[in-house]
Design a protein around this motif. Sequence first.
Motif, PDB file in Angstrom:
ATOM      1  N   LYS A   2       6.537   3.171 -21.130  1.00 62.45           N
ATOM      2  CA  LYS A   2       5.645   2.191 -21.739  1.00 62.45           C
ATOM      3  C   LYS A   2       4.274   2.283 -21.083  1.00 62.45           C
ATOM      4  O   LYS A   2       4.133   2.655 -19.917  1.00 62.45           O
ATOM      5  N   THR A  19       8.518   2.439 -16.532  1.00 61.44           N
ATOM      6  CA  THR A  19       9.839   2.511 -17.141  1.00 61.44           C
ATOM      7  C   THR A  19      10.561   1.220 -16.759  1.00 61.44           C
ATOM      8  O   THR A  19       9.964   0.310 -16.175  1.00 61.44           O
ATOM      9  N   GLU A  20      11.842   1.142 -17.024  1.00 63.76           N
ATOM     10  CA  GLU A  20      12.604  -0.029 -16.609  1.00 63.76           C
ATOM     11  C   GLU A  20      12.724  -0.112 -15.095  1.00 63.76           C
ATOM     12  O   GLU A  20      12.946  -1.192 -14.537  1.00 63.76           O
ATOM     13  N   ASN A  21      12.542   1.028 -14.414  1.00 60.71           N
ATOM     14  CA  ASN A  21      12.788   1.079 -12.974  1.00 60.71           C
ATOM     15  C   ASN A  21      11.538   1.319 -12.134  1.00 60.71           C
ATOM     16  O   ASN A  21      11.569   1.080 -10.921  1.00 60.71           O
ATOM     17  N   SER A  23       7.096   1.127 -11.906  1.00 59.26           N
ATOM     18  CA  SER A  23       5.850   0.595 -12.465  1.00 59.26           C
ATOM     19  C   SER A  23       4.672   1.162 -11.686  1.00 59.26           C
ATOM     20  O   SER A  23       4.629   1.096 -10.453  1.00 59.26           O
ATOM     21  N   ASP A  48       6.015  -5.574  -8.082  1.00 60.94           N
ATOM     22  CA  ASP A  48       6.768  -4.616  -8.896  1.00 60.94           C
ATOM     23  C   ASP A  48       6.120  -3.234  -8.931  1.00 60.94           C
ATOM     24  O   ASP A  48       6.739  -2.275  -9.405  1.00 60.94           O
ATOM     25  N   LEU A 264       5.380   1.512 -26.513  1.00 60.56           N
ATOM     26  CA  LEU A 264       6.702   1.987 -26.104  1.00 60.56           C
ATOM     27  C   LEU A 264       6.945   3.366 -26.685  1.00 60.56           C
ATOM     28  O   LEU A 264       6.713   3.590 -27.882  1.00 60.56           O
TER      29      LEU A 264
END
Length: 265
Positions: A2, A19-21, A23, A48, A264
């Motif tokens: 993203k 990503t989800e994991n 930043s 984060d 995304l």
Amino acid sequence: MKMMSIASGSSGNCTFVGTENTSLLVDVGISKKKISEGLSNINLDFTDINGILITHEHIDHIRAIGVIARAYGIPIYSTKDTCHEICKCKSLGNFDNSLLNPIEPDSKFTIGDIDIVPHSIWHDAADPLCYTLFNNGKKISIATDIGNYDQYLINGLKDSDALLIESNHDLRMLQVGPYPYDLKRRVMSDRGHLSNEASGKLIKSILNDHIKAILLGHLSHENNYPELAYETVKLEISDNPYTSDVRDFNLQVASRDICSELVLV
């Protein structure tokens, strides 16, 4: 993956990629407060952030390095020469210089689950870069402050799923505008900035059938308008082999003070 432009323009630049994991921030050329507000739009904060990628040492790309480094100790990545120039910038204040991690153009490195390849660009800075970021077969590219481009850069940016590309100025506005002659020459030079027309030509050379978004960035406040940048680039890329409607590329202009939508891919 993203991407979100937090701010993009001649007054300051900052882009989120993650990503989800993992930043990351590419450049931190606006205030810490504005970056924090941007991150809050996607339910993130500085705790984060796993790393900060710096393209070059001009203040509209590094303004918040000092305050962020002192508050959060986030690792910072750029070329050796850029890191040296950052250390010389007194307006940043004192911070732990061990947070600066030298990287090399064309040498891949990894932060979390994102692979990053920096590419050399033409700009009037010590050793400027653009970045391509990869995760799970997807690619995001961020390239601003480009005086010119060649096949090397085209090869680096091609096959991207999302792009943030400089569309700095309208050439006619720059030529008749208020800038002094020497500054006009600098902006128009191979170590300056891409015009709307040149941006469109670069984008056309790297188009593909899977681009999810193209953001036009780093617009000049004095020598461009968002509508003009959009229409000029739209015209340049209208004749392409992929679609008869450039809206399929999700072409948009990144704002200097409003976050973009979260892209995304």
